[in-house]
Structures are given as C-alpha cells and as structure tokens.
Design an enzyme around this catalytic site. Structure first.
Site, PDB file in Angstrom:
ATOM      1  N   TYR A 142       0.823  -1.214   0.000  1.00 27.92           N
ATOM      2  CA  TYR A 142       0.000   0.000   0.000  1.00 27.92           C
ATOM      3  C   TYR A 142       0.856   1.261   0.000  1.00 27.92           C
ATOM      4  CZ  TYR A 142      -4.722  -1.850   0.826  1.00 27.92           C
ATOM      5  OH  TYR A 142      -5.942  -2.445   0.701  1.00 27.92           O
ATOM      6  N   LYS A 189       2.660 -15.330   2.135  1.00 32.16           N
ATOM      7  CA  LYS A 189       2.917 -16.028   0.869  1.00 32.16           C
ATOM      8  C   LYS A 189       4.416 -16.292   0.837  1.00 32.16           C
ATOM      9  CE  LYS A 189       1.540 -17.578  -3.154  1.00 32.16           C
ATOM     10  NZ  LYS A 189       0.676 -18.758  -3.340  1.00 32.16           N
ATOM     11  N   ASP A 221      -3.366 -18.110  -0.211  1.00 35.69           N
ATOM     12  CA  ASP A 221      -4.334 -18.785  -1.098  1.00 35.69           C
ATOM     13  C   ASP A 221      -5.035 -19.913  -0.348  1.00 35.69           C
ATOM     14  OD1 ASP A 221      -1.833 -20.025  -1.011  1.00 35.69           O
ATOM     15  OD2 ASP A 221      -1.837 -20.632  -3.114  1.00 35.69           O
ATOM     16  N   ASP A 245      -6.500  -6.885   3.986  1.00 33.32           N
ATOM     17  CA  ASP A 245      -7.618  -6.224   3.313  1.00 33.32           C
ATOM     18  C   ASP A 245      -8.514  -7.272   2.661  1.00 33.32           C
ATOM     19  OD1 ASP A 245      -9.108  -4.075   2.177  1.00 33.32           O
ATOM     20  OD2 ASP A 245      -8.109  -4.482   0.265  1.00 33.32           O
ATOM     21  N   ASP A 249     -12.460  -8.877   4.074  1.00 33.32           N
ATOM     22  CA  ASP A 249     -13.727  -8.808   3.332  1.00 33.32           C
ATOM     23  C   ASP A 249     -14.320 -10.210   3.206  1.00 33.32           C
ATOM     24  OD1 ASP A 249     -13.648  -6.060   2.894  1.00 33.32           O
ATOM     25  OD2 ASP A 249     -14.253  -6.266   0.782  1.00 33.32           O
TER      26      ASP A 249
HETATM   27  C1  IPM Z   1     -10.441  -1.094   3.985  1.00 35.10           C
HETATM   28  C2  IPM Z   1     -10.675  -0.458   2.641  1.00 35.10           C
HETATM   29  C3  IPM Z   1      -9.513   0.462   2.314  1.00 35.10           C
HETATM   30  C4  IPM Z   1      -8.250  -0.378   2.231  1.00 35.10           C
HETATM   31  C5  IPM Z   1      -9.695   1.314   1.035  1.00 35.10           C
HETATM   32  C6  IPM Z   1     -10.956   2.125   1.094  1.00 35.10           C
HETATM   33  C7  IPM Z   1      -8.497   2.172   0.744  1.00 35.10           C
HETATM   34  O1  IPM Z   1     -10.863  -1.417   1.666  1.00 35.10           O
HETATM   35  O2  IPM Z   1     -10.317  -0.363   4.977  1.00 35.10           O
HETATM   36  O3  IPM Z   1     -10.417  -2.325   4.047  1.00 35.10           O
HETATM   37  O4  IPM Z   1      -7.950  -0.956   1.182  1.00 35.10           O
HETATM   38  O5  IPM Z   1      -7.553  -0.464   3.240  1.00 35.10           O
HETATM   39 MG    MG Z   2     -10.974  -3.393   2.401  1.00 32.48          MG
END
Ligand code: IPM
Ligand code: MG
Length: 371
Positions: A142, A189, A221, A245, A249
C-alpha cells in the site's frame, strides 16, 4: 468522563450510519454520565469536492486534537470508473492512517446465531466462529514506492516491510491471542515473497516469547479457502496490509452481511474506529444502510476509552436487536426497518431496556413505526 471525538463521516452512506452511531453514543453518555464532544471534518470525495484535497489540513488538525476518531466510509463511483483521476478519495484514508501511525487494524468477526441463515455458508460451518484479524495497516505494498513509466506501458508497486513494522503488530496480535483461545495464524505467501519470509522469520522468533500460544502458518491462497471450508479453526489472524484487506472482506461475508463488522485501528497515540464496509453509493440517502458496523465501531472506541461496561452495553443492545428481528434490508429483504429506525431502537433500548415503548408485532410485520 469527557472525551473529544473527531468525526469524519466521509462519503455515500458514511454520514447516515455515523448519525446512528452518534445517537447510540449519546444514549450511553446520558446513562453513564459522560460528555462526548463531536468535531466534524471532511474526508474522501466530499472533501475533494469542497477543497480539492481528500484529507484537508483542517481534518488532520481535528484528529490531532481529539481523543479518538470515528470514521464513516469513503469512495465514489466517479473515481472508481476513472483510473486516470489525479486525486482519489481513498488517498485521504491512507494518508490519515500513515500520518497517525495507525499500524494495527483489528477486525473482529462474530457470528450471530439469528443471522446464520443469511450467510452464504452452511450453518454447520458457522457454529462457534469467532475470530479476529490483526492487519498491518501502515506498510507493505500500500505504501511502497509506486511508478508508471513515461510511455504508460509499465507500472510497479513495491512491497516493503521492516522488522520493526512486523514486530509492533505481532506483539499486539500475540497479546490478544493470550486473552482469547491462544491460537495465532500468520497468513503470508512465504513460498513466493521475500517480505513474507521476513514475516515468518520474525513471527517465529517472537513466538518464543509467547510459549502459551499455538502458532500456525498458512499461505494466503490456502487461507482464503480455509476461511470458507473451516472458519472455526481461526482465532487470531496476523497478516500484512494487502492480505488483511482481502481476507477481512472474505471473513466478513460469512457472518451474513458486510454491514455488520466494525474495526479499530490503533497507533501509538490515537485510535480510529471505522466499519469494514465501504461507502455503498447505491444506497445513499435511501435509509437502507446497515448502521450496525458503525455502531459496533463506536463500541470499540468505548473499549479504547476503557469504558468497558458501556461498550458491552452497546454490544448487548445489538444482540438484543437481532434476537427481536430488528434488521435493515441487507439482512431481511422482506421485513426490514430503516437505518434511522434501527438506530432509534438501539439507542432507546440502551436508555430503557424494559422496552415498553415499542410494539414488537409492528416490527415483526416489517413496519418501521415505533410506538
Ligand atoms: C479497507 C478499505 C480500504 C483499504 C480502502 C478504502 C483504501 O478497503 O479499509 O479495508 O484498502 O484499506
Ligand atoms: Mg478493504
């Protein structure tokens, strides 16, 4: 206690869910005799619109003067569709994380029994799932060097990690594991990436200081697959910025909705609390967004203030709401309540848990009338 809170609601549904979290915090303040002072600032697409900058100096100053930060969501389709945009809303969030040194992003994943049917996973996979992700937040790909060649035909993002960066988040994750089921899984990884090999080496070394913790190592993975086939095996997950990240999700949807999961980001001198979900532009202004992730993020902020009973009160109110069919549309498309109504009910429950004031039948029929 008096606390000053910087409120950066951001874009899309950010301001709507933030309103509900503040409503709930105000009920807590009333019941426990605290004073919460809110100072509002802009971040993201709305800040670009009004100042040209996704993180104006005024917002940075607000954060520096606050005891904690509540963050809503950022992002706008206008930017998602334009890879050439010179400034992007997300830059505001990334700059803030880096500037405030918020290196540890903590994302707890809890499965509520009432919501198991909402999960894309079978119920038998979900029972007793209770994990927390420790995502490194200020390093890695990042924030590494980025470039595009002059002819625009090649681009690169560099992933860099130092031992210090790995150490500081690892200790947080190990300490958390000591208070939980004493298991830590490093997701990396290491079969391909040099940075992952450094993570593995460091975590192995640090693990010797925590002999009570069982440590597992998984390639990302494989971990993505394990999250679906056997999520119960995870207790504390430790991982780098990018993998965290993605895996968070994935972990969030197994609970039934992305709209449920809160997060906390800690640094050396301040904490920031934000839902995992994004700005959900399609839902903006429709009173359908789920405010629970934001409300639970506010609860994590209260934990940070060491207001443990207060934080627990919010979590208990949320569990009570679910047990009483109080849901937004993402959870219950046939019989749902609005964002505002869910916030009203949770706030009112905190002030009076005898709830003589609402008619349950109405709620069960999907009417949003509170009586
Ligand atoms: C998160 C989001 C952020 C990230 C974005 C909005 C930059 O997806 O907080 O998980 O990738 O960290
Ligand atoms: Mg995110």
């Amino acid at each position: 206690m008096k606390k000053s809170i910087a409120v950066l609601s951001g874009d899309g549904i950010g301001p709507e869910v933030m309103r509900e979290a503040i409503k709930v915090l105000n009920s807590i303040a009333k019941m426990y005799d605290h004073t919460f002072e809110y100072n509002y600032g802009e971040v993201g697409a709305c800040a670009i619109d009004s100042t040209g900058d996704p993180l104006p100096q005024r917002s940075i100053d607000l954060c520096l003067g606050a005891d904690a930060i509540l963050f809503g969501a950022i992002g706008h389709p206008r930017y998602d569709k334009d890879p050439n945009a010179p400034v992007r809303p997300e830059q505001g969030l990334l700059k803030l994380r880096k500037f405030l040194g918020l290196f540890a992003n903590v994302r707890p994943v809890t499965v509520y029994p009432e919501l198991m049917d909402n999960s894309p996973l079978k119920v038998d996979r979900l029972k007793n799932v209770d994990l927390v992700i420790f995502r490194e937040l200020t390093g890695g790909i990042y924030f590494g060097e980025k470039s595009t060649t002059d002819d625009g035909k090649q681009a690169s993002d560099t992933c860099t990690y130092s031992i210090e960066e790995i150490e500081q988040i690892s200790h947080e994750a190990f300490k958390a594991a000591q208070k939980r089921r004493k298991k830590l899984t490093l997701i990396d990884k290491a079969n391909v990436l040099e940075t992952s090999r450094l993570w593995r080496k460091e975590v192995k070394r640090i693990a010797t200081q925590y002999p009570d913790i069982k440590v597992d190592y998984l390639y990302v993975d494989n971990a993505a697959m394990q999250m679906i086939i056997h999520p119960r095996q995870f207790d504390v997950i430790l991982t780098s910025n990018m993998f965290g990240d993605i895996i968070s999700d994935e972990a969030s949807v197994i609970t039934g909705s992305l709209g449920l999961l809160p997060s906390a980001s800690y640094g050396k001198f301040i904490g920031m609390f934000e839902p995992i979900h994004g700005s959900y532009p399609q839902a903006t202004g429709k009173n359908i967004a789920n405010p629970i992730a934001m409300i639970l993020s506010a609860a994590m902020m209260l934990d940070y203030f060491e207001m443990t009973d207060e934080a627990e009160h919010i979590r208990q109110a949320v569990a009570w709401a679910f047990a009483n069919n109080i849901y937004t549309r993402d959870i219950h498309p046939e019989a749902y309540l609005g964002t505002t109504e869910v916030g009203d009910i949770i706030a009112a429950y905190i002030e009076d848990d005898q709830f003589p004031w609402f008619n349950r039948e109405n709620l069960e029929l999907g009417s949003s009338t509170i009586i």
